[in-house]
Write a protein that holds these residues in place. Structure first.
Motif, short mmCIF file in Angstrom:
data_model
loop_
_atom_site.label_atom_id
_atom_site.label_comp_id
_atom_site.label_asym_id
_atom_site.label_seq_id
_atom_site.Cartn_x
_atom_site.Cartn_y
_atom_site.Cartn_z
N VAL A 118 0.84 -1.20 0.00
CA VAL A 118 0.00 0.00 0.00
C VAL A 118 0.87 1.25 0.00
N ASP A 119 1.90 1.26 0.86
CA ASP A 119 2.78 2.42 0.93
C ASP A 119 3.48 2.70 -0.40
N LYS A 120 3.75 1.63 -1.16
CA LYS A 120 4.44 1.78 -2.45
C LYS A 120 3.46 1.90 -3.62
N ASN A 121 2.17 2.00 -3.30
CA ASN A 121 1.13 2.19 -4.31
C ASN A 121 1.10 1.07 -5.35
N ARG A 122 1.28 -0.16 -4.89
CA ARG A 122 1.23 -1.29 -5.81
C ARG A 122 -0.23 -1.66 -6.10
N ALA A 123 -0.52 -1.83 -7.38
CA ALA A 123 -1.88 -2.21 -7.77
C ALA A 123 -2.17 -3.64 -7.33
N ARG A 124 -1.21 -4.53 -7.49
CA ARG A 124 -1.36 -5.94 -7.12
C ARG A 124 -0.34 -6.28 -6.05
N ILE A 125 -0.81 -6.80 -4.93
CA ILE A 125 0.07 -7.14 -3.81
C ILE A 125 0.03 -8.64 -3.61
N LEU A 126 1.14 -9.31 -3.89
CA LEU A 126 1.24 -10.77 -3.74
C LEU A 126 1.81 -11.08 -2.38
N VAL A 127 1.20 -12.05 -1.69
CA VAL A 127 1.60 -12.39 -0.33
C VAL A 127 2.02 -13.85 -0.27
N GLY A 128 3.26 -14.09 0.18
CA GLY A 128 3.75 -15.45 0.39
C GLY A 128 4.40 -16.04 -0.85
N PRO A 129 5.33 -16.98 -0.65
CA PRO A 129 5.98 -17.61 -1.80
C PRO A 129 4.99 -18.37 -2.67
N ASP A 130 3.98 -19.00 -2.06
CA ASP A 130 2.98 -19.71 -2.85
C ASP A 130 2.14 -18.72 -3.65
N GLY A 131 1.87 -17.55 -3.10
CA GLY A 131 1.15 -16.53 -3.85
C GLY A 131 1.92 -16.10 -5.09
N ARG A 132 3.22 -15.95 -4.94
CA ARG A 132 4.04 -15.53 -6.09
C ARG A 132 4.11 -16.63 -7.15
N VAL A 133 4.21 -17.89 -6.71
CA VAL A 133 4.25 -19.01 -7.66
C VAL A 133 2.94 -19.11 -8.43
N MET A 134 1.83 -19.00 -7.70
CA MET A 134 0.52 -19.11 -8.37
C MET A 134 0.28 -17.95 -9.32
N ALA A 135 0.83 -16.78 -9.02
CA ALA A 135 0.71 -15.65 -9.95
C ALA A 135 1.51 -15.90 -11.22
N ALA A 136 2.61 -16.63 -11.09
CA ALA A 136 3.48 -16.88 -12.24
C ALA A 136 2.92 -17.95 -13.18
N LEU A 137 2.15 -18.90 -12.64
CA LEU A 137 1.69 -20.03 -13.45
C LEU A 137 0.95 -19.61 -14.72
#
Length: 277
Positions: A232-251
């Protein structure tokens, strides 16, 4: 005290990520309006934050009239909101063919209806408090399952895909009209909360389903709150949480829609091994 003099609204604050967000915001100077349908959980959240920094409200986010009244009560008690976290959510673990339509209505009423209600109730206050130099913030809780779908989570994924679409459209509308509200969509992986204990399930053995959920959890609520607030502080539109969150976003980025075949085959293999054991 980065949130000094800010009024932050957090739904689903009685446990999990909502509790962790409430405490983190309060410790950083915000006056927090914490709501939940569970009064006992809310009281525990309030007692864990700095004295006098958390005001609690019983709220069913699926009740539109109640949410609207809640927004006016927060304005009266604390002043207009400048940060709103639409965090409340529930889960249903069931194959689409087996799910009870009443359970589907329950889940959609909270997961997407609650987000719509929160936006409609508090967006006027966010527009009032935001400025070009210091915008207000609207945060919605989607999921890693709002980026991909998996077996037995069709209803949940549908609700979280809907939250994602709603949020991304709203962010564009704020930019298009040059309005001082920054909009963020959060996509957590599996977080170590009581979310699994509270899910509804059509599985023959609900305990097994919940145990699988608990074993998959990779991120603490406190870490999730830290990542969310940093995004939020960095004004990110999409905030991914956790290593599994990042992996699932990449799939889906790497595999396209063929990720569905890969996951289905993996699930079939897991089911086969489970039956052998």
């Amino acid at each position: 005290m980065r949130y000094q003099d800010r009024v932050a609204v957090v739904t689903g604050a009685g446990s999990g990520i909502g509790r962790a967000l409430t405490i983190a915001l309060a410790r950083d100077g915000a006056r927090v309006a914490a709501s939940d349908i569970d009064p006992k959980g809310l009281a525990e959240t309030a007692s864990a934050g700095p004295a006098g920094s958390v005001t609690t409200y019983p709220l069913d986010v699926a009740d539109r009239a109640a949410f609207s009244a809640h927004a006016e009560q927060v304005r009266t008690d604390l002043g207009p909101a400048s940060m709103v976290f639409n965090n409340a959510g529930v889960d249903l673990m069931a194959n689409i063919a087996d799910m009870d339509p009443a359970d589907l209505d329950w889940l959609f009423g909270i997961n997407i209806g609650g987000v719509v209600n929160g936006i409609k109730a508090f967006l006027p206050q966010l527009l009032e408090t935001g400025t070009a130099a210091k915008p207000s913030h609207l945060i919605t809780m989607s999921s890693a399952f709002g980026l991909i779908a998996v077996p037995a989570q069709g209803a949940y994924s549908a609700s979280k895909f809907a939250v994602r679409g709603l949020t991304e459209a709203l962010r564009q509308e704020m930019i298009l009209d040059n309005l001082p509200v920054s909009v963020h969509c959060v996509h957590p992986g599996v977080v170590k909360t009581n979310f699994g204990a509270n899910m509804r399930t059509a599985e023959a053995d609900a305990d097994i389903a919940r145990t699988l959920f608990d074993k998959a959890a990779m991120t603490t609520p406190e870490k999730a709150a830290e990542v969310i607030l940093r995004g939020v502080d960095k004004n990110r539109a999409r905030i991914l949480v956790g290593p599994d969150g990042r992996v699932m976003a990449a799939l889906p980025r790497v595999l396209g829609v063929s990720y569905t075949t890969l996951l289905a085959r993996g699930a079939r293999l897991m089911n086969s091994r489970s039956k052998k054991n």
